[in-house]
Every structure is written in structure tokens, then in C-alpha cells.
Design a protein around this motif. Sequence first.
Motif, PDB file in Angstrom:
ATOM      1  N   ARG A 335      41.625  32.073  22.277  1.00  0.00           N
ATOM      2  CA  ARG A 335      40.472  33.137  22.796  1.00  0.00           C
ATOM      3  C   ARG A 335      38.996  32.351  23.346  1.00  0.00           C
ATOM      4  O   ARG A 335      38.143  33.196  23.574  1.00  0.00           O
ATOM      5  CB  ARG A 335      39.997  34.054  21.654  1.00  0.00           C
ATOM      6  N   LEU A 336      39.336  31.333  23.675  1.00  0.00           N
ATOM      7  CA  LEU A 336      38.152  30.672  24.245  1.00  0.00           C
ATOM      8  C   LEU A 336      37.966  30.884  25.773  1.00  0.00           C
ATOM      9  O   LEU A 336      39.063  30.676  26.705  1.00  0.00           O
ATOM     10  CB  LEU A 336      38.244  29.405  24.128  1.00  0.00           C
ATOM     11  N   PRO A 337      36.718  31.409  26.018  1.00  0.00           N
ATOM     12  CA  PRO A 337      36.693  31.620  27.788  1.00  0.00           C
ATOM     13  C   PRO A 337      36.414  30.423  28.236  1.00  0.00           C
ATOM     14  O   PRO A 337      35.317  29.514  27.916  1.00  0.00           O
ATOM     15  CB  PRO A 337      35.320  32.547  27.636  1.00  0.00           C
ATOM     16  N   LEU A 338      37.119  30.044  29.325  1.00  0.00           N
ATOM     17  CA  LEU A 338      37.147  28.820  30.090  1.00  0.00           C
ATOM     18  C   LEU A 338      36.772  29.138  31.614  1.00  0.00           C
ATOM     19  O   LEU A 338      37.863  30.113  31.979  1.00  0.00           O
ATOM     20  CB  LEU A 338      38.252  27.943  29.745  1.00  0.00           C
ATOM     21  N   TYR A 339      36.030  28.558  32.059  1.00  0.00           N
ATOM     22  CA  TYR A 339      36.058  28.845  33.763  1.00  0.00           C
ATOM     23  C   TYR A 339      37.271  28.373  34.406  1.00  0.00           C
ATOM     24  O   TYR A 339      37.352  27.148  34.276  1.00  0.00           O
ATOM     25  CB  TYR A 339      34.661  28.096  34.359  1.00  0.00           C
ATOM     26  N   ARG A 340      37.947  29.133  35.271  1.00  0.00           N
ATOM     27  CA  ARG A 340      38.985  28.904  35.788  1.00  0.00           C
ATOM     28  C   ARG A 340      40.083  28.126  34.665  1.00  0.00           C
ATOM     29  O   ARG A 340      40.863  27.462  35.371  1.00  0.00           O
ATOM     30  CB  ARG A 340      38.798  27.876  36.901  1.00  0.00           C
ATOM     31  N   ALA A 392      32.937  35.489  35.896  1.00  0.00           N
ATOM     32  CA  ALA A 392      34.456  35.207  36.179  1.00  0.00           C
ATOM     33  C   ALA A 392      35.256  35.355  35.166  1.00  0.00           C
ATOM     34  O   ALA A 392      36.372  35.675  35.137  1.00  0.00           O
ATOM     35  CB  ALA A 392      34.361  33.871  36.994  1.00  0.00           C
ATOM     36  N   CYS A 393      34.990  34.638  34.029  1.00  0.00           N
ATOM     37  CA  CYS A 393      35.813  34.813  32.874  1.00  0.00           C
ATOM     38  C   CYS A 393      36.030  36.129  32.445  1.00  0.00           C
ATOM     39  O   CYS A 393      37.033  36.508  31.923  1.00  0.00           O
ATOM     40  CB  CYS A 393      35.315  33.984  31.786  1.00  0.00           C
ATOM     41  N   ALA A 395      35.895  38.916  34.162  1.00  0.00           N
ATOM     42  CA  ALA A 395      36.869  39.561  35.255  1.00  0.00           C
ATOM     43  C   ALA A 395      38.192  39.060  34.962  1.00  0.00           C
ATOM     44  O   ALA A 395      39.040  40.054  35.178  1.00  0.00           O
ATOM     45  CB  ALA A 395      36.291  39.099  36.452  1.00  0.00           C
ATOM     46  N   GLU A 396      38.619  37.862  34.940  1.00  0.00           N
ATOM     47  CA  GLU A 396      39.726  37.364  34.496  1.00  0.00           C
ATOM     48  C   GLU A 396      40.606  37.796  33.315  1.00  0.00           C
ATOM     49  O   GLU A 396      41.644  38.376  33.330  1.00  0.00           O
ATOM     50  CB  GLU A 396      39.695  35.808  34.637  1.00  0.00           C
ATOM     51  N   LEU A 397      39.457  38.104  32.369  1.00  0.00           N
ATOM     52  CA  LEU A 397      40.108  38.427  30.989  1.00  0.00           C
ATOM     53  C   LEU A 397      40.493  40.323  31.158  1.00  0.00           C
ATOM     54  O   LEU A 397      41.415  40.702  30.559  1.00  0.00           O
ATOM     55  CB  LEU A 397      39.003  38.381  29.769  1.00  0.00           C
ATOM     56  N   ARG A 398      39.559  40.846  31.893  1.00  0.00           N
ATOM     57  CA  ARG A 398      39.978  42.307  32.045  1.00  0.00           C
ATOM     58  C   ARG A 398      41.143  42.525  32.709  1.00  0.00           C
ATOM     59  O   ARG A 398      42.192  43.358  32.533  1.00  0.00           O
ATOM     60  CB  ARG A 398      38.831  42.959  33.023  1.00  0.00           C
ATOM     61  N   ALA A 399      41.388  41.591  33.701  1.00  0.00           N
ATOM     62  CA  ALA A 399      42.881  41.642  34.595  1.00  0.00           C
ATOM     63  C   ALA A 399      43.973  41.259  33.771  1.00  0.00           C
ATOM     64  O   ALA A 399      44.886  41.925  33.869  1.00  0.00           O
ATOM     65  CB  ALA A 399      42.454  40.961  35.904  1.00  0.00           C
ATOM     66  N   ALA A 400      43.814  40.278  32.995  1.00  0.00           N
ATOM     67  CA  ALA A 400      44.890  39.761  32.208  1.00  0.00           C
ATOM     68  C   ALA A 400      45.156  40.715  31.041  1.00  0.00           C
ATOM     69  O   ALA A 400      46.353  41.198  30.857  1.00  0.00           O
ATOM     70  CB  ALA A 400      44.554  38.443  31.566  1.00  0.00           C
ATOM     71  N   THR A 401      44.259  41.350  30.810  1.00  0.00           N
ATOM     72  CA  THR A 401      44.495  42.493  29.443  1.00  0.00           C
ATOM     73  C   THR A 401      45.147  43.793  30.035  1.00  0.00           C
ATOM     74  O   THR A 401      46.075  44.332  29.432  1.00  0.00           O
ATOM     75  CB  THR A 401      43.152  42.903  28.642  1.00  0.00           C
ATOM     76  N   THR A 402      44.795  44.108  31.275  1.00  0.00           N
ATOM     77  CA  THR A 402      45.565  45.058  31.955  1.00  0.00           C
ATOM     78  C   THR A 402      47.157  44.691  32.147  1.00  0.00           C
ATOM     79  O   THR A 402      47.772  45.669  32.133  1.00  0.00           O
ATOM     80  CB  THR A 402      44.641  45.330  33.465  1.00  0.00           C
ATOM     81  N   ARG A 403      47.258  43.490  32.569  1.00  0.00           N
ATOM     82  CA  ARG A 403      48.660  43.191  32.808  1.00  0.00           C
ATOM     83  C   ARG A 403      49.331  42.950  31.455  1.00  0.00           C
ATOM     84  O   ARG A 403      50.499  43.293  31.268  1.00  0.00           O
ATOM     85  CB  ARG A 403      48.510  41.803  33.817  1.00  0.00           C
ATOM     86  N   TRP A 404      48.888  41.898  30.718  1.00  0.00           N
ATOM     87  CA  TRP A 404      49.345  41.495  29.573  1.00  0.00           C
ATOM     88  C   TRP A 404      49.079  42.106  28.129  1.00  0.00           C
ATOM     89  O   TRP A 404      49.782  41.859  27.164  1.00  0.00           O
ATOM     90  CB  TRP A 404      49.430  40.086  29.419  1.00  0.00           C
ATOM     91  N   GLY A 405      48.298  43.027  28.291  1.00  0.00           N
ATOM     92  CA  GLY A 405      47.686  43.517  26.834  1.00  0.00           C
ATOM     93  C   GLY A 405      46.939  42.663  25.852  1.00  0.00           C
ATOM     94  O   GLY A 405      46.234  41.834  26.500  1.00  0.00           O
ATOM     95  N   GLN A 406      47.243  42.704  24.784  1.00  0.00           N
ATOM     96  CA  GLN A 406      46.717  41.723  23.844  1.00  0.00           C
ATOM     97  C   GLN A 406      47.411  40.572  23.632  1.00  0.00           C
ATOM     98  O   GLN A 406      47.260  39.993  22.538  1.00  0.00           O
ATOM     99  CB  GLN A 406      46.322  42.365  22.398  1.00  0.00           C
ATOM    100  N   ARG A 407      48.290  40.316  24.153  1.00  0.00           N
ATOM    101  CA  ARG A 407      49.253  38.962  23.936  1.00  0.00           C
ATOM    102  C   ARG A 407      48.683  37.626  24.417  1.00  0.00           C
ATOM    103  O   ARG A 407      48.850  37.502  25.866  1.00  0.00           O
ATOM    104  CB  ARG A 407      50.725  39.125  24.437  1.00  0.00           C
ATOM    105  N   ARG A 408      47.532  37.237  24.016  1.00  0.00           N
ATOM    106  CA  ARG A 408      46.980  36.246  24.473  1.00  0.00           C
ATOM    107  C   ARG A 408      46.306  36.212  25.792  1.00  0.00           C
ATOM    108  O   ARG A 408      46.553  35.427  26.855  1.00  0.00           O
ATOM    109  CB  ARG A 408      47.656  34.909  24.361  1.00  0.00           C
ATOM    110  N   PRO A 409      45.435  37.347  26.225  1.00  0.00           N
ATOM    111  CA  PRO A 409      45.112  37.519  27.591  1.00  0.00           C
ATOM    112  C   PRO A 409      43.953  36.387  28.013  1.00  0.00           C
ATOM    113  O   PRO A 409      44.170  36.039  29.187  1.00  0.00           O
ATOM    114  CB  PRO A 409      44.496  38.811  27.382  1.00  0.00           C
TER     115      PRO A 409
END
Length: 437
Positions: A335-340, A392-393, A395-409
Motif C-alpha cells: 500500500r506504499l505510495p511511490l512516485y511512478r 500523481a500517486c 490520481a494513479e490510485l483512483r484510476a487503479a481502484t476504478t479498474r481493479w477494485g481493492q485487489r492491491r490497487p
Amino acid sequence: MAAPPRVAVIGAGAAGLATLKALADAGVPAVAFETADTVGGLWVYGSPGSPAYRTLHLNTSKGRTQFADHPMPAHWPDYPDHTRIAGYLTDYADRFGLRDAVRLRHTVERVTRAADGGWTVHATGPDGPVHLDVEAVVVANGHNRVPKRPDPYPGDCAAEQLHSHDYRGPEQLAGRRVLVVGGGNSAMDIAVDASYAATRTLLSLRRGVWVVPKYLLGRPSDTLNGALARRLPWRLRQRVSQTMLTATVGPPARYGLPAPAHGFLQDHPTLSDGLLSRLTHGDIQARPGIARFAGTKVEFTDGRADEVDLVVWCTGYRVEIPFLDADLLGDGADRLPLYRHVFHLDAPGLAFVGLMQSTGAAFPLVEAQARLVAARLAGTWAPPDRARQAAACRAELRAATTRWGQRRPHMRVDFDAYLTELERELAAGRRRTEVRP
């Protein structure tokens, strides 16, 4: 004399070797610590800690898996086995002179921040403890090391239990009534192995997955999605790919598998040529999720019950980085936010290569990540300020959660889109270095 290392790389598998190569190309001296006695990481069958099994092959085609600067031989099959891939990584290390920078049989115990802003790596090697001060640390040791076992089910299980991490070959399954639990690539491989060696093979899936054959329309299936990715956004790709898959092999329910709750391209692809055939021949029997155990009997959520001798848990891995302090990992490594997906937001000298889950192969992605790391440490690339990185992190998390849900977004990336993003980021960061004083 060679310059002392400025960077410590942890791991000498694909990610670690790609990082060493990129750093050498950028003129940044580095050293890698590798627990095993050879390079190659998880692809080295029989190496301590490797999850490789004897029948393991790539599940992405060689053209979509190879490093850009080290193509796989043209005469190789489209989906090489683990022996070829381990040799490929060894050849990569030899071709680019990386071996001298790798300290084999060195296990990193702890990485600490120094008062001057640098880092100290504490490791144990054949000759005892090692302490190395460096400017930066790149974590590149993968995340398929700590098996994740399921929460206990009701009842008592008297059957033998094995995690896929400890599976090595069909001889472990021979003559037994085997239940394989899981829907990933390892589960499919092991179920197919069991269908030839065991007296009976059951495959239990709690949720549905899209099973993709390795060839579609006469071509490796991932090359078709790659061609679409250059032209279409993922939502449209999903519709095209899902329609093609359903038209060619049919929906999962046709094979007795549960219907996926998510659309195609919204989870890691499960590729198997053998599974669907073995299901249609009755050599593998599909089951839903487990309800409870009763000795050697397994009861499933649809009311059916079967006797089993061996349960193989293909339930994945926990993402753990035990040598980093907890304050660096926040809510956890997954769950670590990493730039890119590379750079720690609050520890500028800490980077990660390979801490992601891709819709495709890993090698080209870790190669691209490594080039970004090397450019930063060589001073030819700079990230934006911390606020923009954090934005940026998010925004990426929002997009990933929309696509993959809570499966390690936090860890999810789309193979083709992410490669393109890293190329753009490298160019943008170079422009940032030109305008900074």
C-alpha cells in the motif's frame, strides 16, 4: 581502483540485474546483494527461496518479455521454460559485465537511514556481517517470497497441505486425490500437472477468472492485446478482447468455472493452454469455494463434498520487506505510495524496482524503471516537487481502484500504458533538470 559504490541494489534477479545495468550505463557505481549463490532470482529452479517448479514456463510471450537491449534467441519457442529464462538472465549478467558487482550469498538484514541523508546496508555474508554506507538504496528483490495462506476454514483438515511456493513437480501429486485452490497461473499449471499424475484432480475457485489460451488467431495472445493497446484505451480494449475471447473459447461457465465478477483486463491475466482442454475431458473437475473441512472430506459452497489426500494452496504471496523500518512502509509494502511506482515520497534515496503487478510481463517494466532510477542518480532526470508527486500517486490510485477494485490497487499497472508513461516521464524529468538552477 574501481570507484566505491554509491548505490546498493538488493536482489540480483531480473529487477536487480536490470538496475545494475542501467546504473553502469549511467556511470553510477553500484553493488548488489543476493541471498542465493547465483544470479537469476526466482527463475533458478532449486535455488533456496525460488518458487519455480519443473514444468514452469513463461506465461507471456518471449517478444513481450525480453529486455529491449538483450533479445531472446529467435529460435526459442514463444513460451520458454524456466531453464531457458534462468540462462537468459545469466547471459545478460555476463554480456554486460554485471557479475563483479554482485555479492552472492549475502542476505540483507536491515537498511537504515544515516544522519547525513545516506543509507547503511547491514548484511550477513559467508565471512560474517557486512556494513556498507551508500547514497541510495534500490529494493529489487521481488515480492514472491512469503507465501500467503488462507484464513482458517471451519472444521479440521486431515489432508496434507502444500503451498504452491513449495511445489516442485508432478511426483508430489502422483497417485493422490488432489485439490488445487486458486485461480492464478500457478494454480492452472499445477492442476494440469495433477490431471496427468494424480488419481483425481479438483480445482476450487472462490471467484471467477478469465482463462486465456496462449494462442489466439494463430498468434501469442498477449501480442494481440499489445497491438490494441497502441490504438485503444483500456475500456475499449476490454470490450474487444472479451468479445474475441468469448467467441473463440467460450465463457468460463462453459467449462464449469464460476463467471468472473469483473471484466477482462481488470485482473492479472490467467493464461493456460492445457486447463480448458483437461476440464472438457473431465481430467480436472471444477469446484466453487470451500465451505468447510471434515477430516479428509472437503465441503464446497454448492453443497458438494469430496474426499482429498492433498490440498495445494495457490493463494499467492504477502508483500513484505522485512529489512526496512516500519516508518518507511506506512500501511504496508503493498500500500506504499511511490512516485511512478518507483520513488519513495519521503525518502529521496530510496527506490523500488519491481514492486508492482502488471497486466503483462515484468522484464521490460523493470528495465524501464531501472533507467529512471539511474537517470535520477546520475543527475540527468529530476522528479517534480513532492506535492506534485503525491498528487500523481493519488490520481494513479483512483484510476487503479476504478479498474481493479481493492485487489492491491497501489501496485497495479497496465503493461503498455505504464511503459509509455515511463518513457514520457524520463523525457519530462530531463527537461526539469534543464530549467533548474
